[in-house]
Scaffold this motif. Structure first.
Motif, PDB file in Angstrom:
ATOM      1  N   ALA A 175       0.817  -1.208   0.000  1.00 60.99           N
ATOM      2  CA  ALA A 175       0.000   0.000   0.000  1.00 60.99           C
ATOM      3  C   ALA A 175       0.853   1.260   0.000  1.00 60.99           C
ATOM      4  O   ALA A 175       0.543   2.235  -0.693  1.00 60.99           O
ATOM      5  CB  ALA A 175      -0.929  -0.003   1.214  1.00 60.99           C
ATOM      6  N   ARG A 176       1.934   1.222   0.747  1.00 66.85           N
ATOM      7  CA  ARG A 176       2.779   2.414   0.869  1.00 66.85           C
ATOM      8  C   ARG A 176       3.643   2.654  -0.362  1.00 66.85           C
ATOM      9  O   ARG A 176       3.682   3.770  -0.901  1.00 66.85           O
ATOM     10  CB  ARG A 176       3.677   2.255   2.103  1.00 66.85           C
ATOM     11  CG  ARG A 176       4.623   3.427   2.352  1.00 66.85           C
ATOM     12  CD  ARG A 176       5.595   3.110   3.482  1.00 66.85           C
ATOM     13  NE  ARG A 176       6.486   2.001   3.157  1.00 66.85           N
ATOM     14  CZ  ARG A 176       6.521   0.845   3.816  1.00 66.85           C
ATOM     15  NH1 ARG A 176       5.708   0.647   4.831  1.00 66.85           N
ATOM     16  NH2 ARG A 176       7.367  -0.104   3.444  1.00 66.85           N
ATOM     17  N   ASP A 177       4.334   1.619  -0.825  1.00 68.53           N
ATOM     18  CA  ASP A 177       5.359   1.806  -1.855  1.00 68.53           C
ATOM     19  C   ASP A 177       4.818   1.748  -3.280  1.00 68.53           C
ATOM     20  O   ASP A 177       5.377   2.375  -4.181  1.00 68.53           O
ATOM     21  CB  ASP A 177       6.454   0.747  -1.698  1.00 68.53           C
ATOM     22  CG  ASP A 177       7.223   0.876  -0.390  1.00 68.53           C
ATOM     23  OD1 ASP A 177       7.042   1.904   0.289  1.00 68.53           O
ATOM     24  OD2 ASP A 177       7.976  -0.052  -0.047  1.00 68.53           O
ATOM     25  N   ARG A 178       3.741   0.996  -3.511  1.00 73.44           N
ATOM     26  CA  ARG A 178       3.247   0.849  -4.876  1.00 73.44           C
ATOM     27  C   ARG A 178       1.919   1.545  -5.116  1.00 73.44           C
ATOM     28  O   ARG A 178       1.614   1.910  -6.245  1.00 73.44           O
ATOM     29  CB  ARG A 178       3.131  -0.637  -5.232  1.00 73.44           C
ATOM     30  CG  ARG A 178       4.489  -1.332  -5.331  1.00 73.44           C
ATOM     31  CD  ARG A 178       4.335  -2.814  -5.653  1.00 73.44           C
ATOM     32  NE  ARG A 178       3.487  -3.030  -6.801  1.00 73.44           N
ATOM     33  CZ  ARG A 178       2.764  -4.131  -6.992  1.00 73.44           C
ATOM     34  NH1 ARG A 178       2.779  -5.089  -6.085  1.00 73.44           N
ATOM     35  NH2 ARG A 178       2.010  -4.266  -8.069  1.00 73.44           N
ATOM     36  N   TRP A 179       1.128   1.684  -4.083  1.00 74.64           N
ATOM     37  CA  TRP A 179      -0.203   2.267  -4.259  1.00 74.64           C
ATOM     38  C   TRP A 179      -0.314   3.696  -3.748  1.00 74.64           C
ATOM     39  O   TRP A 179      -1.316   4.354  -3.989  1.00 74.64           O
ATOM     40  CB  TRP A 179      -1.248   1.411  -3.544  1.00 74.64           C
ATOM     41  CG  TRP A 179      -1.495   0.084  -4.193  1.00 74.64           C
ATOM     42  CD1 TRP A 179      -0.852  -0.455  -5.272  1.00 74.64           C
ATOM     43  CD2 TRP A 179      -2.467  -0.888  -3.788  1.00 74.64           C
ATOM     44  NE1 TRP A 179      -1.355  -1.694  -5.565  1.00 74.64           N
ATOM     45  CE2 TRP A 179      -2.354  -1.986  -4.669  1.00 74.64           C
ATOM     46  CE3 TRP A 179      -3.418  -0.933  -2.769  1.00 74.64           C
ATOM     47  CZ2 TRP A 179      -3.162  -3.116  -4.559  1.00 74.64           C
ATOM     48  CZ3 TRP A 179      -4.216  -2.058  -2.660  1.00 74.64           C
ATOM     49  CH2 TRP A 179      -4.084  -3.133  -3.540  1.00 74.64           C
ATOM     50  N   ASP A 180       0.707   4.148  -3.004  1.00 72.18           N
ATOM     51  CA  ASP A 180       0.612   5.470  -2.365  1.00 72.18           C
ATOM     52  C   ASP A 180      -0.696   5.563  -1.566  1.00 72.18           C
ATOM     53  O   ASP A 180      -1.381   6.574  -1.568  1.00 72.18           O
ATOM     54  CB  ASP A 180       0.665   6.593  -3.417  1.00 72.18           C
ATOM     55  CG  ASP A 180       0.893   7.964  -2.769  1.00 72.18           C
ATOM     56  OD1 ASP A 180       1.460   8.009  -1.665  1.00 72.18           O
ATOM     57  OD2 ASP A 180       0.474   8.976  -3.376  1.00 72.18           O
ATOM     58  N   GLY A 181      -0.993   4.448  -0.904  1.00 71.21           N
ATOM     59  CA  GLY A 181      -2.236   4.357  -0.141  1.00 71.21           C
ATOM     60  C   GLY A 181      -1.944   3.971   1.293  1.00 71.21           C
ATOM     61  O   GLY A 181      -0.932   4.358   1.862  1.00 71.21           O
TER      62      GLY A 181
END
Length: 414
Positions: free
Chosen positions: A133-139
């Protein structure tokens, strides 16, 4: 507890020749093995089968490796039959975490996507979700807080409350590791499908413990370890994928099967030692042919209930505190016993307690934590007997109670 509530000790299971069941394993007789749920135990027949396969591999590797994909494909059919799923839905992976990492790697890059997990989730799986979520989705990750004693309705409400238009993945345990309870994955799966949200079910403990873990379950991805309750050689797990998203799944190694469809592309992984996969049906068949899985599960559940009763009563007698635990949706073969205050309140403390008990008391046991409280997680298998848990209650519980008093004293607690 009334006399009618007392659980009688089950009679030990025996081999066909009358020997104790533990003689079918190479378990160290100097150690009490009371933690099957973490790493399992491999019966001798499966160890010998794997040794034979390794000899075959080393005798003629040029013959072995080209023929290996077909042998793995044949093995998938046997394992799929055990799990009551279609062989074309099942790929073999090293462990449940590897299967989950495979799913994470396959999901499209998106902006602002959220992943919903629960506070009962396996730590490594949750960390992987956070990185995705953090590194690929910016979520981000939203955590559903499910009370330990939550029933099916309460657990569903906790998960559904975290779902939103931003939810792009749900990750839920079928059987939780730290808290030894079920989560209502069937109802969660139905709601996820209604909303069009992919569902990944972590069924690490399910194979062998549940007779047909995917029966009635709607999900996009499911993973389960065969080296736990199934007693297969370690490094053996199943990844089941259904629906269009499964064509995005690729093994960690791009080998010559990379252009094959799912799950065939997972059958060819270069020079990886796949003997653990090929020996897995031997382990599964050993339990079935010796006792029958249905009888084995009944025995394990009966024994786990007896163990929790005996050990909990011993703690209560020494501390005066109720050690029984209501997990809301219990599972067969596993139980929790609450530890005295001062023991195992965090994962780090629980792991340290596990190591200390093994080193000083000669017992392999699982200690977990949830909500700042430490627990002993009972996980029985066919080689365990009532005497194992009676020994723990009589010999180890007084020492653990003393360790707890000492820990509270160091922190100024009574």
């Amino acid at each position: 507890m009334s006399e009618t509530d007392v659980i009688a000790a089950p009679r030990p299971l025996l081999l066909a020749d009358g020997r104790p069941a533990d003689r079918a394993w190479t378990l160290d007789p100097a150690m009490r093995h009371l933690n099957h749920g973490s790493f399992g135990a491999v019966p001798l027949v499966a160890q010998e089968r794997q040794k034979q396969l390794r000899v075959e591999m080393e005798c003629s590797p040029v013959v072995w490796f080209p023929a290996l994909p077909q042998r793995i494909a044949d093995t998938r059919v046997e394992i799929a039959d055990f799990l009551a799923v279609a062989a074309d839905d099942l790929a073999l992976v090293p462990n449940a975490s590897a299967g989950i990492s495979t799913v994470y790697a396959a999901l499209d890059r998106r902006s602002g996507g959220e992943i919903v997990v629960t506070d009962h989730g396996y730590g490594a799986v949750t960390m992987g979700a956070e990185r995705l979520a953090r590194d690929r989705w910016d979520g981000g990750v939203r955590t559903a807080r499910v009370p330990l004693d939550a029933d099916e309705e309460q657990a569903c409400e906790a998960v559904f409350a975290e779902l939103s238009e931003a939810t792009d993945l749900i990750v839920v345990d079928q059987i939780t590791s730290a808290t030894a309870r079920r989560l209502p994955v069937e109802r969660i799966g139905a709601e996820a499908r209604r909303r069009g949200i992919p569902l990944l079910v972590d069924g690490a403990h399910a194979p062998g413990l549940l007779p047909a873990p995917l029966s009635g379950l709607t999900c996009d991805f499911w993973v389960g370890n065969l080296h736990k309750w199934g007693c297969a050689p370690r490094g053996t797990a199943a990844l089941v994928a259904r629906g269009p998203l499964r064509e995005r799944l690729y093994p960690p190694i791009d080998s010559w099967g990379a252009e094959d469809p799912y799950p065939d592309r997972f059958d060819q992984q270069g020079t990886v030692d796949a003997t653990c996969y090929l020996a897995a049906p031997t382990a599964l068949g050993f339990i079935e042919h010796t006792w029958g899985w249905r009888h084995a599960r009944r025995y394990m559940d009966h024994l786990a209930g007896y163990a929790a009763q005996v050990i909990g009563a011993a703690f209560t007698e020494l501390t005066g505190a109720d050690s029984s635990v209501d997990v809301g949706m219990p599972v067969p073969g596993m139980r929790l016993v609450r530890l005295p205050e001062g023991l195992g309140a965090t994962r780090v403390e629980a792991d340290a307690l596990r190591d200390r008990v093994a080193g000083e008391l000669g017992v392999e046991a699982a200690f977990t934590s949830f909500g700042g409280i430490g627990y002993l997680r009972v996980s029985a298998h066919v080689y365990n007997t009532a005497a194992d848990y009676e020994y723990f209650a009589e010999t180890c519980v007084p020492i653990l109670a003393e360790w707890a008093r000492a820990a509270r004293g160091r922190h100024g607690a009574p």
